[in-house]
Design an enzyme around this catalytic site. Structure first.
Site, short mmCIF file in Angstrom:
data_model
loop_
_atom_site.label_atom_id
_atom_site.label_comp_id
_atom_site.label_asym_id
_atom_site.label_seq_id
_atom_site.Cartn_x
_atom_site.Cartn_y
_atom_site.Cartn_z
N ASN A 132 -12.42 -89.23 15.90
CA ASN A 132 -12.34 -89.98 16.59
C ASN A 132 -14.16 -89.61 16.82
OD1 ASN A 132 -12.58 -87.07 18.01
ND2 ASN A 132 -12.82 -88.05 19.96
N ASP A 183 -20.76 -84.79 19.24
CA ASP A 183 -19.25 -84.40 19.67
C ASP A 183 -19.98 -82.82 20.24
OD1 ASP A 183 -16.74 -84.06 19.90
OD2 ASP A 183 -17.16 -82.60 18.19
#
Length: 270
Positions: free
Chosen positions: A224, A9
């Site tokens: 997420n 990420d």
């Protein structure tokens, strides 16, 4: 365990609060690349908002990959798309009607990273931030101004944290049955196709590369990121991550401002 792919990420994970990459993170990522380990930036951002960071890290060429738009697009670093999952104009119109009925602010993004919103008395700062980050224009359009076959990668409701906290239950009630609804960062409540998330994108990419999920390490900090942290061989949460992310992870590394990514690569992959 020998890891062959590291999925990262970006915001509040790889990047510092100033949106930079620390020297330690760069050093460890480049050491991983030199050992033949693929390093995949895996972000809710669009192509334009990811690719310069990939180049800064020397992640380049047809055999390196990035996952963008929250898992809706997988492409190599020569721009070849190997997977794409879009949402229809019918959904786009339904979404904008919901926005207007509830006096909310939004943007949607197409597969070129163009940002669209509707005419308003003022634009939410997070809508402006999204368009600036995407670096491919902010277009003020109504759904009916666009072709019938116009599709989007994601729809984003913008607002401060207090506002998004208040409306998230309502948005889930409206959309969560048929779509993946998730908070991706401060100011962003995003809606994707039901089967689009970072975990599913990692599954697709590893299958394409003939890798086993046990050979993958992933790092993240928000909701997420949970789908990918749960399915890989080593899921790592940032110290600055949300409590539920830490709970889903196998290990918690240092925070994003103290090279948590680099420290974890050094500990587990090198």
């Amino acid at each position: 365990m020998t890891y062959k792919l590291i999925a990262l990420d970006m915001d509040d994970t790889l990047l510092t609060s100033q949106k930079t990459i620390s020297d330690k993170n760069k050093e460890m990522i480049q050491k991983a690349l030199s050992k033949g380990i693929k390093v995949v930036l895996c972000s809710g951002r669009t192509h334009n908002a990811v690719v310069d960071y990939a180049k800064e890290l020397d992640i380049d060429g047809e055999n390196q990959y990035m996952i963008t738009n929250g898992g809706a697009i997988i492409e190599n670093l020569e721009g070849k798309i190997i997977y794409q999952r879009m949402m229809s104009n019918d959904f786009y119109r339904e979404f904008v009607n919901f926005i207007k009925e509830n006096n909310l602010h939004y943007n949607v993004v197409d597969n070129q990273g163009k940002t669209y919103t509707s005419q308003s008395d003022w634009f939410d700062k997070y809508t402006i931030m999204q368009a600036y980050e995407n670096d491919n224009g902010l277009f003020v359009r109504e759904p009916e101004d666009l072709p019938d076959n116009f599709e989007i990668t994601k729809a984003i409701i913008n607002g401060d944290e207090k506002k998004l906290d208040a409306i998230t239950p309502m948005v889930n009630e409206k959309f969560a049955k048929d779509y993946f609804v998730v908070r991706t960062g401060v100011g962003f409540l995003e809606i994707f196709p039901k089967d689009v998330n970072k975990g599913n994108a990692i599954k697709i990419l590893t299958k394409n590369l003939n890798l086993d999920l046990s050979e993958v390490m992933a790092m993240g900090d928000r909701d997420n990121d949970i789908p990918m942290l749960k399915i890989v061989g080593k899921g790592i949460a940032m110290e600055n991550g949300m409590p539920q992310v830490k709970e889903a992870a196998d290990f918690v590394t240092a925070d994003n401002n103290h090279s948590g990514v680099g420290l974890a690569i050094e500990k587990f992959a090198l």
